[in-house]
Design an enzyme around this catalytic site. Sequence first.
Site, mmCIF file in Angstrom:
data_model
loop_
_atom_site.group_PDB
_atom_site.id
_atom_site.type_symbol
_atom_site.label_atom_id
_atom_site.label_comp_id
_atom_site.label_asym_id
_atom_site.label_seq_id
_atom_site.Cartn_x
_atom_site.Cartn_y
_atom_site.Cartn_z
ATOM 1 N N ASP A 242 -11.216 21.805 -21.175
ATOM 2 C CA ASP A 242 -11.953 22.628 -20.217
ATOM 3 C C ASP A 242 -12.182 24.035 -20.741
ATOM 4 O O ASP A 242 -13.241 24.613 -20.514
ATOM 5 C CB ASP A 242 -11.204 22.678 -18.875
ATOM 6 N N CYS B 251 -2.423 21.142 -24.621
ATOM 7 C CA CYS B 251 -2.408 19.740 -24.200
ATOM 8 C C CYS B 251 -3.809 19.142 -24.161
ATOM 9 O O CYS B 251 -3.988 17.996 -23.786
ATOM 10 C CB CYS B 251 -1.701 19.584 -22.852
ATOM 11 N N GLU C 113 -7.112 27.044 -18.848
ATOM 12 C CA GLU C 113 -8.299 26.244 -19.197
ATOM 13 C C GLU C 113 -9.576 26.858 -18.652
ATOM 14 O O GLU C 113 -10.645 26.298 -18.799
ATOM 15 C CB GLU C 113 -8.122 24.791 -18.746
ATOM 16 N N HIS D 124 -13.154 11.989 -19.552
ATOM 17 C CA HIS D 124 -11.897 11.306 -19.231
ATOM 18 C C HIS D 124 -11.941 9.840 -19.617
ATOM 19 O O HIS D 124 -10.917 9.229 -19.889
ATOM 20 C CB HIS D 124 -11.511 11.542 -17.775
HETATM 21 C C1 PEP Z 1 -7.863 20.037 -20.630
HETATM 22 O O1 PEP Z 1 -8.770 20.481 -19.915
HETATM 23 O O2 PEP Z 1 -7.768 20.296 -21.848
HETATM 24 C C2 PEP Z 1 -6.839 19.155 -20.063
HETATM 25 C C3 PEP Z 1 -5.799 18.783 -20.770
HETATM 26 O O3 PEP Z 1 -7.047 18.689 -18.803
HETATM 27 P P1 PEP Z 1 -8.081 17.502 -18.462
HETATM 28 O O4 PEP Z 1 -8.601 16.950 -19.754
HETATM 29 O O5 PEP Z 1 -7.352 16.488 -17.676
HETATM 30 O O6 PEP Z 1 -9.122 18.224 -17.676
HETATM 31 MG MG MG Z 2 -8.577 20.297 -17.795
#
Ligand code: PEP
Ligand code: MG
Length: 588
Positions: free
Chosen positions: A465, A512, A441, A199
């Site tokens: 994920d 996403c 995910e 993140h």
């Molecule tokens: C993902 O896991 O691809 C996602 C968009 O969620 P995050 O990156 O916030 O876990």
């Molecule tokens: Mg995720």
Amino acid sequence: MVKPAILPEITYTGIPASSGIAVGPIHVIARGFSAPDIYEISEANIGDEQGRFQAAVELTKKQLTDLQLRLASLSGNAESEIFEAHVMLLEDKNLLNRVAEAIGQRQQNAEYAFYAVMQNFLEAMRRIPDPYLRERTADIEDVSQRVLRNFLVDEDTEHEEPDGKHILLAYDISPSDTASMNRRHLLGFATEQGSVNSHTAILARSFGIPAVVGLDASVIQVTALTPAVIDGYAGKLVLNPTEETLLKYVSLAAEKEKQRSELDAKRDEATNTTDGRALTLSANIEFIEELHQVRRSGARGVGLYRTEFLLLNGSEMPDETAQAEVYTKVAKEISPNIVIVRTLDAGGDKLPIEPLTEPEPNPFLGWRGIRVSLSRPAMFRDQLRAILRASAFGKVAVMFPLISGLSELLQAREILNRCMDELEKEGIDFDAKIAVGAMIEVPSAAVCADLLAPHVDFFSIGTNDLIQYTVAVDRVNPHVANLYKPTHPAVIRLIKHTVDSGAAHGIWTGVCGEMAGDIRLTPLLIGLGVEELSVSPKILPKVGQVIRSLSYAQCTVTAEEAIKQTNSQSILKLTLAVAKEHYPDLLD
Ligand code: PEP
Ligand code: MG
């Protein structure tokens, strides 16, 4: 601009985490709350040393107050209590006296005196089995680290950096550190830890801060103010760059800038393939301060709003009204386009929603995402009601993270339905037809996509994920980053099964995760039938141009071929060949 240096140029290669070029002096952040050097000070220096201690405390108090204000502007709500508690700790007379005594009577240097007092205090607190006090321990450690770091800021250093701009070098930077950094002064950052899908890296990309992560451990020995270049395209940190290197990077930056403004000029063009397949291109956001970037990027909505960043700095989620204000602001700004609000996804490498009595051995497999929301129904209800309230002011959808099977989805929907009934009884407006989506995910959700599809209006594949869970590779661990393969046949098959299951039930599927913004893979995703791509606003105009360059028919053939492949390299080769044919200049 940094002057060419006389010292030898050294290049460290890590993982490119956020593109861009940064040139400037290094500022080093010491690792964690560890013991600083201890040395004896002379009697004559006691006064100066007390002064250094006071200066570090005052600077920390000022930073905390600034952070508090910045947090209020980010979340649109003053979540100030945690910082007030931090500031109060630094005003505790008893504590200040004990440090002053250690400096005056034991003649210890100020940072060590402070460290020793805090360490004793923390150890005593850790022995008390009271969850509230444990929570305070983390706070105290956090403030203590800040004070120790602030001993490192020496005034001469600040004079040599008139505008204070720097490249940050650290062992690791947490997502909350990234969010709270002074971005006017931060040119880029380089860390020993981290990976492209952490993140921290995602935030760096949203903020457009060039970043390199996963560097060799020896890099942290670098001294402050060393001139450096971050090449966020190739994942390099160059120390003491020669004049030739500097020129090379200056011209690369200019070339990229030119490309960026050409792409920006086309941002309002429709995102249809050459043979007329319409793709929705939307933006991922973490903070409302990114909304102006979303507008400028030409996005057709927000495909992922990561609401857990309202938890910045470990405070609780804001209450229903405060959340409703934030979501309403986003909904109004994005109207007439849709904003997909993802419910809280705390845990994993993000902030925990509350301190755990025991650390989790495997946080990514533990208490995160929808699991947290379902086990804290009152908090979940606050968030759902807030999202529903915002839906009266724009086009809003709600999406659940980390769904692993049908029963979780049904439980979440049930709570959402109850919230709708309550609001109706209370006469509060909301969109009764609000679209509901599931994030795909977790591999079990992808495999069972056909079971989930009848219960949602859309799927959004969280590839960050999905990849980590499918190939069992921690998304933030640099040691296994080479095994994190978006084009692994298993990942591609899961995406295909999800899209096909959605289509069979008349619902659309988007992506996403960061894969949506990896333009080497766009031909493959489009060919697999993905209808929406949600990416960081920074790279959105580029992805738009990529879509406009591709033919859906060709992408479909590529995807059909890809699904027959036995390994990730050959799948990558297929999609990359199409990318190179149609937009070689856009590939980094
Ligand atoms: C993902 O896991 O691809 C996602 C968009 O969620 P995050 O990156 O916030 O876990
Ligand atoms: Mg995720």
